[in-house]
Write an enzyme that holds these catalytic residues in place. Sequence first.
Site, mmCIF file in Angstrom:
data_model
loop_
_atom_site.group_PDB
_atom_site.id
_atom_site.type_symbol
_atom_site.label_atom_id
_atom_site.label_comp_id
_atom_site.label_asym_id
_atom_site.label_seq_id
_atom_site.Cartn_x
_atom_site.Cartn_y
_atom_site.Cartn_z
ATOM 1 N N GLU A 1 -6.251 10.581 3.197
ATOM 2 C CA GLU A 1 -5.833 9.237 3.622
ATOM 3 C C GLU A 1 -6.577 8.796 4.886
ATOM 4 O O GLU A 1 -6.895 7.625 5.053
ATOM 5 C CB GLU A 1 -4.324 9.201 3.863
ATOM 6 C CG GLU A 1 -3.515 9.172 2.590
ATOM 7 C CD GLU A 1 -2.094 8.726 2.851
ATOM 8 O OE1 GLU A 1 -1.875 7.597 3.293
ATOM 9 O OE2 GLU A 1 -1.185 9.547 2.623
ATOM 10 N N GLU B 1 4.755 3.949 -2.974
ATOM 11 C CA GLU B 1 3.478 3.773 -2.266
ATOM 12 C C GLU B 1 2.330 3.863 -3.288
ATOM 13 O O GLU B 1 2.407 4.660 -4.234
ATOM 14 C CB GLU B 1 3.335 4.922 -1.252
ATOM 15 C CG GLU B 1 2.009 5.014 -0.563
ATOM 16 C CD GLU B 1 1.814 6.350 0.191
ATOM 17 O OE1 GLU B 1 2.282 7.406 -0.302
ATOM 18 O OE2 GLU B 1 1.199 6.317 1.269
ATOM 19 N N ASN C 1 4.337 9.142 -1.614
ATOM 20 C CA ASN C 1 3.692 10.160 -2.464
ATOM 21 C C ASN C 1 3.653 11.410 -1.611
ATOM 22 O O ASN C 1 2.848 11.499 -0.672
ATOM 23 C CB ASN C 1 2.240 9.792 -2.783
ATOM 24 C CG ASN C 1 2.100 8.704 -3.838
ATOM 25 O OD1 ASN C 1 1.963 8.978 -5.017
ATOM 26 N ND2 ASN C 1 2.123 7.467 -3.385
HETATM 27 N N1 CDT Z 1 1.429 9.660 1.316
HETATM 28 C C1 CDT Z 1 1.842 10.315 2.412
HETATM 29 O O1 CDT Z 1 1.908 9.761 3.486
HETATM 30 N N2 CDT Z 1 2.161 11.614 2.235
HETATM 31 C C2 CDT Z 1 2.483 12.458 3.329
HETATM 32 C C3 CDT Z 1 1.972 13.821 3.067
HETATM 33 C C4 CDT Z 1 1.697 14.521 4.307
HETATM 34 S S1 CDT Z 1 0.844 15.988 4.072
HETATM 35 C C5 CDT Z 1 -0.760 15.593 4.257
HETATM 36 C C6 CDT Z 1 3.964 12.554 3.623
HETATM 37 O O2 CDT Z 1 4.317 12.525 4.815
HETATM 38 O O3 CDT Z 1 4.779 12.723 2.721
#
Ligand code: CDT
Length: 308
Positions: A143, A47, A194
């Site tokens: 995000e 990603e 990520n």
């Molecule tokens: N990039 C992404 O979607 N990361 C999320 C982190 C969640 S915690 C705010 C994941 O679900 O891995």
Amino acid sequence: MSRVITVAAGQLGPISRDEPRESVVERLISLLRQAAGAGCQLVVFPELALTTFFPRWYMEEQDEIDTWFETEMPGPATRPLFDEARALGIGFCLGYAELTRDGHHYNTQVLVAGDGSIVAKYRKVHIPGHETHEPWRPFQHLERYYFEPGPEGFGVWRAFGAIVGMMICNDRRWPETYRVMGLLGAEMIVGGYNTPIHFAPDPSQDVLQGFHSSLVMQAGAYQNGAWVVATAKGGVEEGVDSLAQSAIIAPSGQIVAQAYTAGDELVTARCDLAWCDRYKKTLFEFDRYRMVEHYEPITRKGGVTPLP
Ligand code: CDT
């Protein structure tokens, strides 16, 4: 007739804030070449693979924000990746931040065929994190400030001799992601992630990040009779440690290949699509066994309906 895709997860280690896209693309091309040498037809990259994970910082100036986004794909920095893929005859899946002509910001992934043409574009549906700056956190996960959810929802496409679906990072935690694509016949679901190890709202989950990531993907693969290929950008990036453990998971739910480093690493597996039907046509024969008359609350907007 056997249908086999040899696939790779092209994991990336950290990308520093000042690493230019051109340098990252060189790293992606190196992984692409390794994959071609290993006989792969498809490489799945992470990603937001072209830059550091910028949603960890709060930025107010739209001009600065937009520097993290791509306005065309391929663009000047990414064209060498497309050219190399075409020369090698190998496809790839690439995540990036997309700024559309009419000003929309999406967390996007493209699926590119071995001739360099874009087969499909997917825009992340489940946008995690928070909408506003929260200074109490050791780092941000903005995000929901930077991205809109993809309006098109999930899809599947015929590519690489299979029916391929896409998801992006947080999508992988939601059973609906896999089931919607399962209902569209997905045989392989691919995507990048990520995932910071530290989860500020509940740090007790930090030690479970790897377990939770595998748990949801193994369940999604098994319950829908699909291969799952998920690729991390892992390691310590700008002081934030992120989960690596890129994985290729069989329709049985078994992890058949997994990264063992938190750096740039190619993980490959030979995926026999015939194994999908062992699950799709037995235990999870949807037409025969699903009880949709009892599933209506799942599509209702919103959260829990409490008892009166
Ligand atoms: N990039 C992404 O979607 N990361 C999320 C982190 C969640 S915690 C705010 C994941 O679900 O891995």
